[in-house]
Design a protein around this motif. Structure first.
Motif, mmCIF file in Angstrom:
data_model
loop_
_atom_site.group_PDB
_atom_site.id
_atom_site.type_symbol
_atom_site.label_atom_id
_atom_site.label_comp_id
_atom_site.label_asym_id
_atom_site.label_seq_id
_atom_site.Cartn_x
_atom_site.Cartn_y
_atom_site.Cartn_z
ATOM 1 N N ARG A 52 0.813 -1.136 0.072
ATOM 2 C CA ARG A 52 0.047 0.061 -0.090
ATOM 3 C C ARG A 52 1.066 1.145 -0.060
ATOM 4 N N ILE B 285 2.156 6.005 4.567
ATOM 5 C CA ILE B 285 1.858 7.315 5.124
ATOM 6 C C ILE B 285 2.518 7.240 6.458
ATOM 7 N N VAL C 35 1.905 11.389 2.706
ATOM 8 C CA VAL C 35 2.884 10.531 2.180
ATOM 9 C C VAL C 35 4.075 11.273 2.166
ATOM 10 N N SER D 231 -2.954 10.025 1.763
ATOM 11 C CA SER D 231 -3.323 8.693 1.170
ATOM 12 C C SER D 231 -4.311 8.233 2.223
ATOM 13 N N SER E 10 -3.779 2.744 1.410
ATOM 14 C CA SER E 10 -2.738 3.358 2.366
ATOM 15 C C SER E 10 -2.332 2.519 3.206
#
Length: 499
Positions: free
Chosen positions: A351, A354, A360, A368, A373
């Motif tokens: 994914r 984060i 990000v 995200s 995420s």
């Protein structure tokens, strides 16, 4: 929508090779949209130049622009709460509505109607329909230019012969990637070609169509006993909440409706649920045992096995067993989409990686949320499960964070570096629920599989399940639809004519 009407107008003009572009065009309310359509027209007539333009970067005296990729739980909750006095909102998604996925299984057999579980984006965030500089674009994002704060998109025109796909760009001040995940097939041959997933409204419509078609065909004179049993054998692969709930709804449909209205074939229709391990593995052990007993009592055959191959009329298990089917529903979880895989940014278990504030960290002004995420290993947090409540909570938190950033003057691109973001995102699991048919459900209120907490099963849980989901449906219109459908089904049964 005005922008779609203009796209169709432009397409017709191109096909006629006329000089209509030189004529005056009725101005739209939005100068930015007029500019976007003009750029798109130029691309269509000069596509060999490979020059694609769209919505340009905002200026300092304009509202900053948030671009949201996706229209699922996470993206829609963010759009619902975002302050449109601070931001312009642009949503890019191949779906112009949000699907209330927990109730999707109920639509397959007529317990609920499709409109009960679909909420238009324009109702969730009216600005995309009413404000001159906020839009919804029916398109896929194919690439992201992080350095220039720009996404590259292509419109979705599947099934529309008069329109060619249009390529365009959208500049962003803040980008929220909430594009969701794709159904896992584990690379098994034939799944995409022959199985039906249960993630979208059109999947539920396809399941309804196949159910009715198979019931009709099995009653035709001359159909052999073996073929009747195949046509009316419904196989569900995957013992998670979606697979179990669909199996429960289907068994209810068979016991209450097929036996009454299709007496000629009632002894041929069966449901088989195939799972590699234990069904409902995230639930309390006592609830899993209860679910197994109830499903078996309802006529659902539980099979433990691995699918090795999917063919047009049968699946083959790893032990060589052949399982003929007339309807095959695939519900084995989700994984990263090709779009997420294509992004050159750090990943967390496939994914988008984060940090604690859902940013990000490797790029500026990009966030995200949702199933696409996961927390990076450096945060010391576990990747959260792909659940609706996780996505909704993340969308609510991020909307609040972005509203705060915008009020403090950090809404435009590269302007939020020195702003205090406040407390990081914290997720607290509120529990899990699943219906198993026959007015029974499971409610597991533990915060985790290892924790202690309240676990309920039976009719009381069924009432809690329906009440909880009724309150979560987005609009009052859909709440009324759901309530009326449930009451009508309870009193009169399902409307089998529309299955």
């Amino acid at each position: 929508m005005p922008w779609l009407k203009n796209l169709i107008k432009i397409s017709k003009t191109i096909s006629n090779q006329s000089s209509a572009y030189n004529k005056s065009i009725t101005p739209l309310a939005s100068p930015l949209l007029t500019q976007f359509l003009q750029f798109t027209k130029q691309y269509s007539t000069n596509h060999h130049h490979h020059h694609v333009v769209g919505l340009e970067a905002t200026k300092s005296d304009q509202k900053p622009r948030i671009v949201v990729l996706g229209s699922g739980w996470a993206g829609c909750r963010l759009m619902k709460d975002i302050d449109t006095n601070i931001y312009d909102v642009v949503c890019v998604s191949p779906r112009n509505h949000m699907v209330f996925t927990p109730l999707l299984a109920s639509t397959c057999v007529g317990t609920l109607e499709f409109r009960s579980v679909a909420e238009p984006i324009g109702r969730i965030q009216p600005a995309v329909s009413t404000q001159p500089t906020s839009f919804f674009f029916l398109a896929n994002c194919n690439a992201i230019d992080f350095d220039n704060h720009m996404i590259q998109c292509q419109t979705v025109t599947e099934g529309v012969e008069t329109l060619e796909p249009w390529n365009f760009n959208v500049s962003y001040d803040k980008l929220v990637i909430a594009s969701g995940a794709h159904a896992l097939t584990f690379g098994i041959k034939g799944v995409n070609e022959h199985a039906t997933f249960l993630r979208e409204v059109h999947h539920a419509q396809e399941i309804r169509r196949k159910l009715l078609l198979n019931l009709m065909l099995s009653d035709v004179p001359g159909v052999s006993e073996e073929e009747k049993r195949r046509l009316l054998h419904c196989v569900v692969v995957g013992g998670g909440p979606t697979g179990v709930e669909f199996s429960g709804e289907l068994s209810d449909f068979i016991l209450k409706d097929v036996h009454q209205r299709y007496a000629h074939v009632k002894d041929y229709i069966h449901v088989t649920l195939i799972e590699a391990n234990e069904i409902l593995s995230s639930f309390d052990d006592r609830l899993r045992v209860y679910a197994t007993k109830q499903l078996t009592k309802s006529g659902v055959r539980l099979v433990r096995g691995l699918v090795q191959d999917v063919q047009p009329e049968k699946i083959i298990l790893s032990d060589g067993t052949n399982v003929p089917y007339g309807l095959l529903v695939w519900s084995t979880g989700v994984g990263p989409s090709p779009f997420v895989n294509s992004l050159d940014i750090p990943k967390a278990k496939g994914r988008i990686g984060i940090d604690e504030w859902l940013r990000v960290p490797s790029v500026q002004d990009v966030y995200s949320i949702g199933d696409c995420s996961g927390f990076l290993e450096s945060t010391g947090r576990q990747v959260l499960p792909a659940l609706a409540q996780v996505a909704e909570r993340q969308g609510k938190y991020l909307a609040s964070l972005l509203n705060k950033v915008g009020k403090e003057g950090g809404g435009h691109a590269n302007c939020a570096q020195n702003i205090n973001l406040g407390d990081p995102f914290v997720y607290k699991h509120l529990g899990s629920m699943a219906t198993i048919g026959r007015y029974k459900a499971l409610v597991d209120l533990r915060e985790s599989k290892e924790a202690k907490g309240v676990s309920l099963a039976g009719f009381t849980s069924f009432f809690v399940w329906r009440s909880a989901y009724l309150t979560r449906v987005v609009s009052w219109r859909n709440k009324i639809y759901v309530l009326i459908n449930w009451l009508t089904t309870l009193v009169f049964g399902r409307d089998i004519s529309r299955i």
